[in-house]
Design a protein around this motif. Sequence first.
Motif, PDB file in Angstrom:
ATOM      1  N   ALA A  77       0.828  -1.210   0.000  1.00 11.56           N
ATOM      2  CA  ALA A  77       0.000   0.000   0.000  1.00 11.56           C
ATOM      3  C   ALA A  77       0.860   1.257   0.000  1.00 11.56           C
ATOM      4  O   ALA A  77       0.360   2.352   0.230  1.00 11.56           O
ATOM      5  CB  ALA A  77      -0.929  -0.002   1.211  1.00 11.56           C
TER       6      ALA A  77
ATOM      7  N   MET B 118       3.091   2.235   2.152  1.00 12.07           N
ATOM      8  CA  MET B 118       3.144   2.856   3.470  1.00 12.07           C
ATOM      9  C   MET B 118       4.477   2.541   4.148  1.00 12.07           C
ATOM     10  O   MET B 118       4.862   1.381   4.240  1.00 12.07           O
ATOM     11  CB  MET B 118       2.000   2.352   4.347  1.00 12.07           C
TER      12      MET B 118
ATOM     13  N   HIS C 228      -0.328   7.773   9.665  1.00 13.52           N
ATOM     14  CA  HIS C 228      -0.838   6.638   8.889  1.00 13.52           C
ATOM     15  C   HIS C 228      -1.445   5.540   9.760  1.00 13.52           C
ATOM     16  O   HIS C 228      -1.832   4.488   9.244  1.00 13.52           O
ATOM     17  CB  HIS C 228       0.290   6.025   8.047  1.00 13.52           C
TER      18      HIS C 228
ATOM     19  N   ALA D 247      -4.350   5.029  11.444  1.00 13.58           N
ATOM     20  CA  ALA D 247      -5.708   4.561  11.149  1.00 13.58           C
ATOM     21  C   ALA D 247      -5.747   3.765   9.847  1.00 13.58           C
ATOM     22  O   ALA D 247      -6.375   2.699   9.783  1.00 13.58           O
ATOM     23  CB  ALA D 247      -6.672   5.740  11.086  1.00 13.58           C
ATOM     24  N   GLU D 248      -5.064   4.257   8.834  1.00 14.71           N
ATOM     25  CA  GLU D 248      -5.027   3.562   7.544  1.00 14.71           C
ATOM     26  C   GLU D 248      -4.329   2.207   7.679  1.00 14.71           C
ATOM     27  O   GLU D 248      -4.777   1.208   7.111  1.00 14.71           O
ATOM     28  CB  GLU D 248      -4.316   4.418   6.504  1.00 14.71           C
TER      29      GLU D 248
ATOM     30  N   GLU E 284      -6.590  -0.300   9.236  1.00 12.40           N
ATOM     31  CA  GLU E 284      -7.589  -0.723   8.255  1.00 12.40           C
ATOM     32  C   GLU E 284      -7.006  -1.751   7.282  1.00 12.40           C
ATOM     33  O   GLU E 284      -7.633  -2.757   6.974  1.00 12.40           O
ATOM     34  CB  GLU E 284      -8.098   0.498   7.488  1.00 12.40           C
ATOM     35  N   ILE E 285      -5.777  -1.506   6.811  1.00 16.64           N
ATOM     36  CA  ILE E 285      -5.112  -2.428   5.878  1.00 16.64           C
ATOM     37  C   ILE E 285      -4.878  -3.778   6.536  1.00 16.64           C
ATOM     38  O   ILE E 285      -5.129  -4.825   5.943  1.00 16.64           O
ATOM     39  CB  ILE E 285      -3.777  -1.829   5.382  1.00 16.64           C
TER      40      ILE E 285
END
Length: 87
Positions: free
Chosen positions: A36, A38, A71, A73-74, A77-78
């Motif tokens: 992603a 990140m 990052h 929260a993202e 989620e991932i």
Amino acid sequence: DFRATSRGLAISDFVKVGVYSTRFEAELAQAQLESADMPSLIQSHAAAGVFGPGFQGSVPGGVTLLVPREHLAEAKEILGNDSGTTA
């Protein structure tokens, strides 16, 4: 030790997203984040798992996966249910 895909960010910019019982599990989660695009860091205070170097046994104290604070929260989620013991 740290295994970084940090892209020049300072360690103080990172927060815990999960703790895994093995380095292998943490690296799988890190690969999800990398796919992603990140940045992330793996932190482990143990040099080897309980079965010694070269084995993917449990690591005393766990292996922590860190992401930049903005990052978090993202990343959660991932990772979904694959986030070990979450922060």
